[in-house]
Design a protein around this motif. Structure first.
Motif, PDB file in Angstrom:
ATOM      1  N   GLU A   1      -0.074  -8.227   4.547  1.00  0.00           N
ATOM      2  CA  GLU A   1       0.840  -8.151   3.399  1.00  0.00           C
ATOM      3  C   GLU A   1       0.316  -8.958   2.213  1.00  0.00           C
ATOM      4  O   GLU A   1       0.488  -8.563   1.056  1.00  0.00           O
ATOM      5  CB  GLU A   1       2.228  -8.626   3.820  1.00  0.00           C
ATOM      6  N   ASN A   2      -0.341 -10.079   2.490  1.00  0.00           N
ATOM      7  CA  ASN A   2      -0.950 -10.849   1.402  1.00  0.00           C
ATOM      8  C   ASN A   2      -2.120 -10.097   0.775  1.00  0.00           C
ATOM      9  O   ASN A   2      -2.344 -10.170  -0.438  1.00  0.00           O
ATOM     10  CB  ASN A   2      -1.409 -12.215   1.915  1.00  0.00           C
ATOM     11  N   ILE A   3      -2.881  -9.395   1.607  1.00  0.00           N
ATOM     12  CA  ILE A   3      -3.981  -8.588   1.079  1.00  0.00           C
ATOM     13  C   ILE A   3      -3.435  -7.505   0.148  1.00  0.00           C
ATOM     14  O   ILE A   3      -3.951  -7.284  -0.958  1.00  0.00           O
ATOM     15  CB  ILE A   3      -4.788  -7.959   2.240  1.00  0.00           C
ATOM     16  N   ALA A   4      -2.384  -6.832   0.582  1.00  0.00           N
ATOM     17  CA  ALA A   4      -1.766  -5.803  -0.257  1.00  0.00           C
ATOM     18  C   ALA A   4      -1.257  -6.400  -1.568  1.00  0.00           C
ATOM     19  O   ALA A   4      -1.394  -5.789  -2.640  1.00  0.00           O
ATOM     20  CB  ALA A   4      -0.621  -5.134   0.501  1.00  0.00           C
TER      21      ALA A   4
ATOM     22  N   LEU B   1     -10.961  -1.106   4.732  1.00  0.00           N
ATOM     23  CA  LEU B   1     -10.161   0.087   5.001  1.00  0.00           C
ATOM     24  C   LEU B   1     -10.348   0.547   6.448  1.00  0.00           C
ATOM     25  O   LEU B   1      -9.388   0.999   7.093  1.00  0.00           O
ATOM     26  CB  LEU B   1     -10.547   1.206   4.035  1.00  0.00           C
ATOM     27  N   HIS B   2     -11.550   0.406   6.963  1.00  0.00           N
ATOM     28  CA  HIS B   2     -11.811   0.760   8.366  1.00  0.00           C
ATOM     29  C   HIS B   2     -10.995  -0.129   9.302  1.00  0.00           C
ATOM     30  O   HIS B   2     -10.378   0.363  10.265  1.00  0.00           O
ATOM     31  CB  HIS B   2     -13.306   0.626   8.661  1.00  0.00           C
ATOM     32  N   THR B   3     -10.975  -1.420   9.020  1.00  0.00           N
ATOM     33  CA  THR B   3     -10.194  -2.356   9.834  1.00  0.00           C
ATOM     34  C   THR B   3      -8.704  -2.026   9.767  1.00  0.00           C
ATOM     35  O   THR B   3      -7.999  -2.036  10.787  1.00  0.00           O
ATOM     36  CB  THR B   3     -10.417  -3.803   9.352  1.00  0.00           C
TER      37      THR B   3
ATOM     38  N   HIS C   1       1.664  -0.556  13.506  1.00  0.00           N
ATOM     39  CA  HIS C   1       1.478   0.803  12.984  1.00  0.00           C
ATOM     40  C   HIS C   1       2.179   0.964  11.643  1.00  0.00           C
ATOM     41  O   HIS C   1       1.589   1.459  10.672  1.00  0.00           O
ATOM     42  CB  HIS C   1       2.037   1.824  13.977  1.00  0.00           C
ATOM     43  N   SER C   2       3.444   0.549  11.583  1.00  0.00           N
ATOM     44  CA  SER C   2       4.233   0.730  10.364  1.00  0.00           C
ATOM     45  C   SER C   2       3.691  -0.106   9.214  1.00  0.00           C
ATOM     46  O   SER C   2       3.506   0.391   8.096  1.00  0.00           O
ATOM     47  CB  SER C   2       5.694   0.358  10.643  1.00  0.00           C
ATOM     48  N   SER C   3       3.420  -1.381   9.485  1.00  0.00           N
ATOM     49  CA  SER C   3       2.976  -2.285   8.423  1.00  0.00           C
ATOM     50  C   SER C   3       1.617  -1.896   7.872  1.00  0.00           C
ATOM     51  O   SER C   3       1.412  -1.839   6.655  1.00  0.00           O
ATOM     52  CB  SER C   3       2.934  -3.725   8.944  1.00  0.00           C
ATOM     53  N   PHE C   4       0.674  -1.610   8.757  1.00  0.00           N
ATOM     54  CA  PHE C   4      -0.691  -1.389   8.283  1.00  0.00           C
ATOM     55  C   PHE C   4      -0.898   0.001   7.695  1.00  0.00           C
ATOM     56  O   PHE C   4      -1.837   0.203   6.915  1.00  0.00           O
ATOM     57  CB  PHE C   4      -1.692  -1.711   9.395  1.00  0.00           C
ATOM     58  N   ALA C   5      -0.043   0.950   8.005  1.00  0.00           N
ATOM     59  CA  ALA C   5      -0.106   2.227   7.288  1.00  0.00           C
ATOM     60  C   ALA C   5       0.215   1.997   5.815  1.00  0.00           C
ATOM     61  O   ALA C   5      -0.458   2.530   4.918  1.00  0.00           O
ATOM     62  CB  ALA C   5       0.878   3.217   7.908  1.00  0.00           C
ATOM     63  N   ASP C   6       1.232   1.167   5.546  1.00  0.00           N
ATOM     64  CA  ASP C   6       1.593   0.847   4.160  1.00  0.00           C
ATOM     65  C   ASP C   6       0.531  -0.010   3.482  1.00  0.00           C
ATOM     66  O   ASP C   6       0.182   0.202   2.320  1.00  0.00           O
ATOM     67  CB  ASP C   6       2.925   0.095   4.134  1.00  0.00           C
ATOM     68  N   ILE C   7       0.032  -1.002   4.212  1.00  0.00           N
ATOM     69  CA  ILE C   7      -0.970  -1.921   3.639  1.00  0.00           C
ATOM     70  C   ILE C   7      -2.240  -1.153   3.279  1.00  0.00           C
ATOM     71  O   ILE C   7      -2.809  -1.338   2.202  1.00  0.00           O
ATOM     72  CB  ILE C   7      -1.270  -3.062   4.637  1.00  0.00           C
TER      73      ILE C   7
ATOM     74  N   VAL D   1      -4.048  -0.765  -0.407  1.00  0.00           N
ATOM     75  CA  VAL D   1      -5.423  -1.193  -0.680  1.00  0.00           C
ATOM     76  C   VAL D   1      -6.195  -0.046  -1.339  1.00  0.00           C
ATOM     77  O   VAL D   1      -6.987  -0.258  -2.263  1.00  0.00           O
ATOM     78  CB  VAL D   1      -6.116  -1.659   0.623  1.00  0.00           C
ATOM     79  N   GLU D   2      -5.950   1.177  -0.889  1.00  0.00           N
ATOM     80  CA  GLU D   2      -6.632   2.334  -1.473  1.00  0.00           C
ATOM     81  C   GLU D   2      -6.062   2.680  -2.841  1.00  0.00           C
ATOM     82  O   GLU D   2      -6.795   3.029  -3.769  1.00  0.00           O
ATOM     83  CB  GLU D   2      -6.503   3.535  -0.536  1.00  0.00           C
ATOM     84  N   LYS D   3      -4.739   2.581  -2.986  1.00  0.00           N
ATOM     85  CA  LYS D   3      -4.058   2.862  -4.254  1.00  0.00           C
ATOM     86  C   LYS D   3      -3.128   1.686  -4.567  1.00  0.00           C
ATOM     87  O   LYS D   3      -1.952   1.693  -4.198  1.00  0.00           O
ATOM     88  CB  LYS D   3      -3.255   4.159  -4.160  1.00  0.00           C
ATOM     89  N   PRO D   4      -3.626   0.653  -5.235  1.00  0.00           N
ATOM     90  CA  PRO D   4      -2.866  -0.587  -5.408  1.00  0.00           C
ATOM     91  C   PRO D   4      -1.548  -0.474  -6.165  1.00  0.00           C
ATOM     92  O   PRO D   4      -0.725  -1.390  -6.102  1.00  0.00           O
ATOM     93  CB  PRO D   4      -3.847  -1.503  -6.149  1.00  0.00           C
ATOM     94  N   THR D   5      -1.321   0.609  -6.882  1.00  0.00           N
ATOM     95  CA  THR D   5      -0.046   0.741  -7.587  1.00  0.00           C
ATOM     96  C   THR D   5       1.054   1.287  -6.675  1.00  0.00           C
ATOM     97  O   THR D   5       2.203   1.408  -7.096  1.00  0.00           O
ATOM     98  CB  THR D   5      -0.191   1.670  -8.804  1.00  0.00           C
TER      99      THR D   5
END
Length: 442
Positions: free
Chosen positions: A281-284, A329-331, A352-358, A362-366
């Motif tokens: 979540e901090n990365i996002a 993104l691979h991780t 699963h839920s959190s990292f799908a959003d994160i 990361v791919e589309k920061p907006t």
């Protein structure tokens, strides 16, 4: 819980070596003691987390009078009976000579419970000159772990209640000492959260916030060893969560991003799901903060990296967050689809839920949390952001469509628990943190 880092090693996944060069790396966790790799916070029981314990503490008075008083139940109780009970508890806290350690712990717990459920600024303000020193005394003395943890929780909810810019200077040094020197893991965790609340609501300058954030990154980088809590997942999680709250208040994160992102990416390899999610979540959040609206005097560049946010503003990338984004993104893909017999169903679902959003952010920061590209059958448009909502009352809701909003919501809920919606209605310190939306009538 099955060691997720061992999974990574067995699958041939590349493991970061950065922590090897840190003095904080030391020995790795018990599960990986034979593996020459960075130490990462060991798994801890998530069923009895500090926040969940606080919730159970709140309901522990069901056999007594506190909940009845708060709810106005009983033929002889007046609507303001809770005020009398609160004043009684304050008296018990400030009158240390006549109280026992156990009694102070009970009074601090009851006091915090009332403040969560009822906005009590006027009642607390009148006694702050006595109340704050007494709460700090319980924290400083650390006579028992129970009393100290309850005092730290009482301090956090007091800070949000009084909403004063004068508190931070009175509490910061003591809280930093407790984080570093206490032998209790629960006290360290409580002090980390209380420090972030004190900085955010209690008058810390941006420079002071950035100093605390650097301190928290040291805790994360060292897997807790920096504060004598090596491989304690709860301490690392608390540091990540506290960092996330403070980062929402710092406007320009470019200079702080490089050190922070490395620490957070390393923690994606943790064996504890709570640590992984908090780091993610901090990365996002860092990716989100690397974009800002196109200024009025800026020219549109067709080849610039840009996108629109939920408000329709043109958002422009200002700097690079992480140079190895493909690897990241691979991780994130692996964590979003992780499986294994040793992972609990609850942790697997959360990952699963959190990292799908994160990964999406990361791919589309907006794109904020719970952004959906699925099409609404009625309008034909993508659902987009805003699917995560907190209903405050019949006409007001809070849309959690940005990572900074989610960080603030989570921090407020850790302190206020079930009293969050009532506090949002009554307490300006809470409502100004999260802009609300007026619900449309059907």
């Amino acid at each position: 819980m099955h060691d997720l880092r061992r999974q990574a090693l067995e699958s041939g996944k590349t493991v970061s070596r950065k922590a090897r060069s840190r003095i904080a790396s030391g020995a790795s966790s018990k599960a990986n003691s034979a593996v020459n790799s960075p130490a990462h916070s060991r798994a801890a029981s998530r069923a009895n987390s500090d926040d969940e314990e606080y919730l159970s503490d709140g309901t522990a008075w069901s056999t007594n009078s506190i909940d009845d008083i708060l709810n106005g139940e009983g033929a002889e109780l007046t609507p303001d009976a809770w005020k009398a009970e609160l004043n009684t508890r304050i008296e018990q806290i400030v009158d240390r000579k006549r109280s026992s350690t156990e009694g102070r712990g009970d009074s601090l717990r009851a006091y915090a419970h009332i403040l969560m459920a009822r906005f009590s600024k006027d009642e607390v303000d009148r006694r702050m000159s006595e109340l704050l020193p007494s709460i700090l005394w319980s924290i400083k003395q650390e006579t028992t772990e129970q009393e100290t943890v309850k005092a730290l929780k009482a301090l956090a909810v007091t800070i949000i209640t009084v909403d004063s810019d004068d508190i931070y200077d009175s509490v910061a040094d003591l809280l930093r000492r407790k984080i570093s020197d206490s032998e209790s893991i629960e006290v360290k965790v409580g002090a980390i959260h209380a420090l972030s609340i004190a900085a955010f609501f209690g008058g810390a300058s941006e420079t002071e916030m950035e100093d605390i954030m650097s301190f928290l990154v040291e805790i994360v980088e060292s897997d807790g060893l920096f504060v004598n809590a090596h491989d304690e997942a709860s301490v690392v999680t608390a540091a990540l969560e506290a960092w996330g709250l403070l980062a929402t208040e710092v406007e320009d994160m470019e200079d702080a991003t490089e050190a922070a992102i490395e620490a957070f990416v390393d923690q994606l390899e943790s064996a504890d799901a709570g640590v992984q999610i908090a780091a993610g979540e901090n990365i996002a959040l860092l990716y989100e903060k690397s974009y800002s609206p196109l200024e009025a005097d800026e020219e549109y560049e067709a080849d610039s990296e840009e996108d629109g946010d939920v408000s329709g503003d043109k958002m422009v990338k200002r700097y690079t967050v992480y140079r190895r984004q493909d690897q990241l993104l691979h991780t994130l893909d692996e964590l979003a689809g992780i499986s294994g017999r040793g992972i609990s169903k609850k942790d697997k679902k959360s990952l699963h839920s959190s990292f799908a959003d994160i990964r999406n952010s990361v791919e589309k920061p907006t794109r904020g949390p719970k952004y959906s590209t699925a099409l609404d059958q009625d309008t034909g448009r993508a659902y987009g952001a805003g699917r995560m909502k907190v209903k405050i009352n019949r006409s007001v809701e809070v849309r959690i469509d940005k990572w900074w909003k989610l960080q603030r919501l989570n921090a407020l809920r850790r302190v206020l628990q079930g009293g969050f919606t009532h506090q949002y209605d009554e307490n300006e310190a809470v409502s100004r943190c999260l802009p609300f939306s007026v619900m449309k009538s059907r």
